[in-house]
Write a protein that holds these residues in place. Structure first.
Motif, PDB file in Angstrom:
ATOM      1  N   LYS A 160       0.853  -1.191   0.000  1.00  0.00           N
ATOM      2  CA  LYS A 160       0.000   0.000   0.000  1.00  0.00           C
ATOM      3  C   LYS A 160       0.886   1.237   0.000  1.00  0.00           C
ATOM      4  N   LEU A 161       0.471   2.249  -0.744  1.00  0.00           N
ATOM      5  CA  LEU A 161       1.228   3.491  -0.830  1.00  0.00           C
ATOM      6  C   LEU A 161       0.658   4.509   0.165  1.00  0.00           C
ATOM      7  N   PRO A 162       1.503   5.233   0.883  1.00  0.00           N
ATOM      8  CA  PRO A 162       1.026   6.186   1.879  1.00  0.00           C
ATOM      9  C   PRO A 162       0.051   7.235   1.346  1.00  0.00           C
ATOM     10  N   TYR A 163       0.176   7.637   0.094  1.00  0.00           N
ATOM     11  CA  TYR A 163      -0.740   8.647  -0.439  1.00  0.00           C
ATOM     12  C   TYR A 163      -2.190   8.169  -0.409  1.00  0.00           C
ATOM     13  N   GLU A 164      -2.402   6.849  -0.422  1.00  0.00           N
ATOM     14  CA  GLU A 164      -3.757   6.292  -0.467  1.00  0.00           C
ATOM     15  C   GLU A 164      -4.575   6.654   0.763  1.00  0.00           C
ATOM     16  N   ASP A 165      -3.923   7.056   1.847  1.00  0.00           N
ATOM     17  CA  ASP A 165      -4.636   7.470   3.056  1.00  0.00           C
ATOM     18  C   ASP A 165      -5.240   8.861   2.923  1.00  0.00           C
ATOM     19  N   HIS A 166      -4.869   9.592   1.859  1.00  0.00           N
ATOM     20  CA  HIS A 166      -5.271  10.992   1.752  1.00  0.00           C
ATOM     21  C   HIS A 166      -6.148  11.311   0.556  1.00  0.00           C
ATOM     22  N   THR A 167      -6.416  10.318  -0.306  1.00  0.00           N
ATOM     23  CA  THR A 167      -7.252  10.565  -1.483  1.00  0.00           C
ATOM     24  C   THR A 167      -7.875   9.256  -1.947  1.00  0.00           C
ATOM     25  N   SER A 168      -9.006   9.357  -2.608  1.00  0.00           N
ATOM     26  CA  SER A 168      -9.634   8.156  -3.182  1.00  0.00           C
ATOM     27  C   SER A 168      -9.070   7.854  -4.573  1.00  0.00           C
ATOM     28  N   LEU A 169      -8.286   8.759  -5.137  1.00  0.00           N
ATOM     29  CA  LEU A 169      -7.676   8.530  -6.442  1.00  0.00           C
ATOM     30  C   LEU A 169      -6.537   7.525  -6.307  1.00  0.00           C
ATOM     31  N   ARG A 170      -6.338   6.706  -7.348  1.00  0.00           N
ATOM     32  CA  ARG A 170      -5.311   5.657  -7.306  1.00  0.00           C
ATOM     33  C   ARG A 170      -4.492   5.658  -8.592  1.00  0.00           C
ATOM     34  N   ARG A 171      -3.197   5.313  -8.435  1.00  0.00           N
ATOM     35  CA  ARG A 171      -2.355   5.049  -9.591  1.00  0.00           C
ATOM     36  C   ARG A 171      -2.873   3.817 -10.298  1.00  0.00           C
ATOM     37  N   TRP A 172      -2.601   3.734 -11.599  1.00  0.00           N
ATOM     38  CA  TRP A 172      -2.988   2.549 -12.371  1.00  0.00           C
ATOM     39  C   TRP A 172      -2.047   1.401 -12.040  1.00  0.00           C
ATOM     40  N   LYS A 173      -2.610   0.222 -11.868  1.00  0.00           N
ATOM     41  CA  LYS A 173      -1.841  -1.011 -11.713  1.00  0.00           C
ATOM     42  C   LYS A 173      -2.507  -2.074 -12.560  1.00  0.00           C
ATOM     43  N   PRO A 174      -1.708  -2.927 -13.193  1.00  0.00           N
ATOM     44  CA  PRO A 174      -2.331  -3.997 -13.988  1.00  0.00           C
ATOM     45  C   PRO A 174      -2.991  -5.025 -13.092  1.00  0.00           C
TER      46      PRO A 174
END
Length: 174
Positions: A160-174
Motif C-alpha cells: 500500500k502506498l502512503p498517499y492512499e490514506d489521503h485521497t480516493s484517487l489511485r495510480r494505475w496497476k495492472p
C-alpha cells in the motif's frame, strides 16, 4: 468540456535507430509482440512536406518503418525508424520533455535480468521508492537504458502506498 471522454493512454511512441533491434529488445525484455507495421521496411519511405508538417519533423527526414507492438497490460508501443539530416541523442531524465516511461513488473529482479539479457543496461540495482508518498515494503524501482539510448523505468509496488490514506484517487496497476 467534460473529461469523461478520456479513457487512458493508448500508446507510447519511440524513435529508434534500428527497428529490428528495438523489436527484439521489447520482445525479449517485456514479452511485447508485433501487431502490425504501418510503414513496412519494404515500403517506400514516407517523406516530404506533408509528414514533416503533420509530425513536426526536421526537413528532409524519412520515415522508413513504423511498427505497433502490444504489451500484455498497458499501452501499446509505436516504434518509428526515421533517418534525417539532423537527429539528436535520446534525452536524459534531467532534460526537458518526455524522458522515460515505466513498466510495472511483479518481480523486479527477474525483470532486470530480462532487460539486460535483451541488451539493456540498468543504472543501479533496485532501489526503494524515494518519495514519502510511495514508500512501502518491497516497493522498488530502477532506471535503465535501451540499446539505442532511451530510458525505461522498471517499477513494482506490491505494498500500500502512503498517499492512499489521503485521497480516493489511485495510480494505475495492472
Amino acid at each position: 468540456m467534460s473529461t469523461n471522454i478520456i479513457r487512458g493512454m493508448d500508446h507510447v511512441g519511440i524513435t529508434v535507430s534500428d527497428i529490428d533491434e528495438a523489436t527484439r529488445f521489447f520482445a525479449d525484455a517485456f514479452g511485447a509482440e508485433v501487431i502490425y507495421d504501418s510503414v513496412a521496411p519494404s515500403d517506400d519511405d514516407v517523406q516530404g512536406e506533408e509528414p514533416e508538417g503533420i509530425l513536426n519533423l526536421f526537413p528532409g527526414t524519412k520515415i522508413t518503418t513504423v511498427r505497433m507492438m502490444t504489451l500484455k497490460h498497458g499501452p501499446g508501443l509505436e516504434l518509428f525508424e526515421m533517418k534525417g539530416p539532423q537527429q539528436s541523442q535520446p534525452v536524459r531524465p534531467s532534460d526537458y520533455g518526455l524522458q522515460h516511461f515505466a513498466v510495472y513488473v511483479d518481480d523486479i529482479n527477474d525483470a532486470i535480468r530480462l532487460f539486460e539479457r535483451a541488451g539493456g543496461k540498468m543504472f543501479t540495482a533496485p532501489q526503494p521508492l524515494m518519495f514519502p508518498t510511495e514508500v512501502g515494503e518491497n516497493n522498488f524501482f530502477c532506471y535503465g537504458r535501451t540499446p539505442w539510448g532511451s530510458v525505461i523505468e522498471l517499477i513494482s509496488l506490491p505494498a500500500k502506498l502512503p498517499y492512499e490514506d489521503h485521497t480516493s484517487l489511485r495510480r494505475w496497476k495492472p
